[in-house]
Enzyme design. Sequence first.
Site, mmCIF file in Angstrom:
data_model
loop_
_atom_site.group_PDB
_atom_site.id
_atom_site.type_symbol
_atom_site.label_atom_id
_atom_site.label_comp_id
_atom_site.label_asym_id
_atom_site.label_seq_id
_atom_site.Cartn_x
_atom_site.Cartn_y
_atom_site.Cartn_z
ATOM 1 N N HIS A 88 0.812 -1.227 0.000
ATOM 2 C CA HIS A 88 0.000 0.000 0.000
ATOM 3 C C HIS A 88 0.843 1.272 0.000
ATOM 4 O O HIS A 88 0.317 2.358 -0.031
ATOM 5 C CB HIS A 88 -0.893 0.021 1.249
ATOM 6 C CG HIS A 88 -1.790 -1.170 1.333
ATOM 7 N ND1 HIS A 88 -2.902 -1.321 0.535
ATOM 8 C CD2 HIS A 88 -1.726 -2.286 2.096
ATOM 9 C CE1 HIS A 88 -3.490 -2.463 0.804
ATOM 10 N NE2 HIS A 88 -2.790 -3.083 1.743
ATOM 11 N N ARG A 89 2.139 1.101 0.076
ATOM 12 C CA ARG A 89 2.965 2.291 0.228
ATOM 13 C C ARG A 89 2.827 3.220 -0.975
ATOM 14 O O ARG A 89 2.811 4.443 -0.831
ATOM 15 C CB ARG A 89 4.429 1.890 0.443
ATOM 16 C CG ARG A 89 5.282 3.052 0.914
ATOM 17 C CD ARG A 89 6.680 2.628 1.306
ATOM 18 N NE ARG A 89 6.732 2.044 2.639
ATOM 19 C CZ ARG A 89 7.194 0.825 2.904
ATOM 20 N NH1 ARG A 89 7.626 0.052 1.949
ATOM 21 N NH2 ARG A 89 7.232 0.381 4.143
#
Lengths: 319, 617
Positions: free
Chosen positions: A252-253
Amino acid sequence: MSNPTMGGGSGNVLPYHRLVGQNAVKLALELSYVVPRIGGVLLSGRRGTGKSTAVRAFSHAVKDGELPVTLPINATEDRVVGGWDVTKLMAGKLEWKPGLLEDAHGGTLYVDEINLLDDHIVNIILDVASTNILVVQREGGQREKRNIEFTLVGTMNPEEGGLRPQLLDRFGLSVNVSEEMDSNNRRQILSNVLDQDRRQRLNETDPETQQERKNLKDRLDSARERFKEMKPSSELIGDCVALAEAFQVEGHRSDLVLARAAMALAAMEPSETSHHAHLQRVAPLVLQHRRPEAASGERLPWSDQENEKVKEILSHARK
Amino acid sequence: MPANNRMSAADRLVQTLSAAALEPGLGSVLLWDAPEWLLTGIADLFARILSQVHDQNVAWFPLMSGETEDRMWGCWQPRSDSNGVRLSWKSGLLAGPDQGKVPRLLVLPDLSTLEPLTARACVEAMSGVPPACPSASVGMVSPHLLDRWAIRLAWRIDGKDLRQCRLSQCLTQSETWEIPLPTRWNTILDQARKCSATLDSTIMDRLMEWTGTEAISGESVQGYRRTIALARLSIALARMQGCNTVQKENLEEALKLLGLERKNTPRPRQNSALPPPEANPSEKNTNKPEKKDPSGENPNFSEVNPGKGNEQDPVFSGEPHPPETLEGLEFCEEEKPYPEDHADSLRENSPLRPLSGTQWAEGQHHGRPIGSKPVQDPSEMAIIPTVLEAAKWQAVPHRSSHARVNNGLSILFSDLRAHRYLAKPDHQFVLLLDFTSVTGRDWEKALFPDLHWAYVRRARIGVVRVGAADAAHPWCAQRLEARNLLDPRILRGLQAEGGQATPLADGFRQVRLLLRKAMGHGRGAATLARLVIITDGRGNVPLEDSLLNRAPPGNVGAKGIEDAIIQARSLAMIRNLQVVLLDPQPRYLSHLPGQYAAILKAWVRTIGPRVEQESIS
């Protein structure tokens, strides 16, 4: 007497406004300054493409003539996170000596040849860069939690080996630095470098530098303030997720960095333009080192087709 | 040797070092093929020129390939005084309190043998480093590292003249050999220090013509450093002539110094250190100062001005000794001034990255100590690092509560330190290659998986050549050893035709000696070895004849094969040895390879016939 600094050392920093081209590098550095939690910038490029020059010039400009805190390649963990001051220790006093991360607070931490650094040191730095928190617990003493904010910039020449995908992913932004091919730009680069050499030799100052530096800092500091007031729209969040999914990015970064970078750009350019335009510009910086090909060590440049793909995804999202 | 050429080389040396000293961005000089004894003389000369330019004493330090981190960066050292033993910080070569203030000259005797630690330090801390590099080894050096050197000089040493001169000077004058700096260079350097030169648009146009050409940029454009170095060198040359603007001649001279002069560019006839001829004063640069020295002569090269008709005069003609001192020094006319652009890559991937301890036999004490770390196991404790660690903490109050022996050092468990070692590969690859058995067989293809194994593991390499037609002693096997597969000697060693004799027994004996040494000696011993044998098994030289280096007398019968089998059996006892036999499928005695494989418990792969390119097409 001539300046004794050799090898184009720290005394000879090209003013930031004299950098020719390198627009993606400049954009990444500025975004990271406006929002340090973007998590750092990785500049990857072949030798002699001006990576270090750009970083030094930027730091010089935004930190009132100071060079970035530079991590030496032989840095130990003590030097990075801090440790007991040995000199004081031998005098019977327990006194903490801050490490380079604390030295870099409020400025830029520059790691040249980051791909040659021990991985565990890189991990520590990236942890602090993305959380802004430093906790040290060692040798019988625990330091209180400290908030540390710095712009992390790493440079590397991929000919000397890459970074593991896990580490690559932790850099918020990445730029594949290439050199200017346009002969006029190359001529201007050479001319600027030689001018700077001459100024250094004669101990002259560039009359424009001071003003340009102030303009840049004012612009970026204002953007920092504006960013604090900004709230991400649900459309922006949706678009970031759509882009990350379309480029098959793991984790998700990238979503988070996309959103922060787009907002930072909006803060730098406070116009009424759609966030799509901002996403279009920051997408290569955020996504290129997180594409599946990067995991296998491929260093494919960001292509026009991929720009088109971003445009298409955003246009669908609009509907 | 013509006098003019000789002087050009000497002149080029002083001129180039002066340029490097004058322009901070040029403060790195790379010498190809300079022997160590010459390098020290040049380093000393460069240090004197730097001292002159910076008006302060500059010393030079050698940076050897195996430098420790302590010596490069600094360390705590015990020091004794009236209060007992104390620790004090000793700065390293690359990180002193005066770093950046006082120029320091570092000399690297051989760039191609630098270990990653030192190479990384050079990349990071380049400050006036004249290294030498054997041009034949250029492919072994990281281009990323080579690119940091702005100026390269290619040397060809005309052997004995210069060497004899050096010896003579050492014996008759002083113990140290010194290349003299002609006194008039003091004047030139003083003048250049006060002078600043710029490039006008005409020169810039000419300079940009070179940018992007293959001569300066290799096969593809390689950054800006080379163009910038060329420009800076032109400026330095102009400053040495007292010009405020770079002249066309300065650029041409810079091109020549860097070996970039185009073949079709007419070479100026004047000596390289000389100013342009003053035949027509109206053509002179109007920015050039008209100053004369107090003696009334032009301080610049007055003795050798070609405009005065002594075009062939040596540069150092006014000095009593210099011409003889550098006799024998000659520059190569390099076709390719940046040989790394064209060299075969002989280096490892990521040569500046040291092997990580986790990748290669963690816990094994392979390389030399490069630092210390807290102990995991008290048995690995290193005394000196432990004492130094403990010494730091002696004055801390909680230590005083601990009992001390005779008021000595209080050492707690937390002080215990172990050495941190340079990780080194712990694999060994050995190839026994019988050249008489592989005629017409595609053995290279069959060998490829094993070479890949050796490369991936960075294994040390041993090759035992049997029956090579080019062998100096055909009755014996030859042994080659190298640090890794990329050593060019290995490739050369694999290229030979088959000869008449097959000293296979001696080949197996040499393999045994090699493996014994690799796996049994020292703390860097290999823990796993792979032996690849390529032979049809038909030895025809008894071991005794190999040991005596003689042709076998009379009919040897099966003695050569029997001896080989005995020697092969001795290999079967070596532990941690993987054996692979590549069977060339001989027409006669085709059972022999299988017999050897059984003795050695080897994996067997067959070698197919060589398919010629013509037949494919």
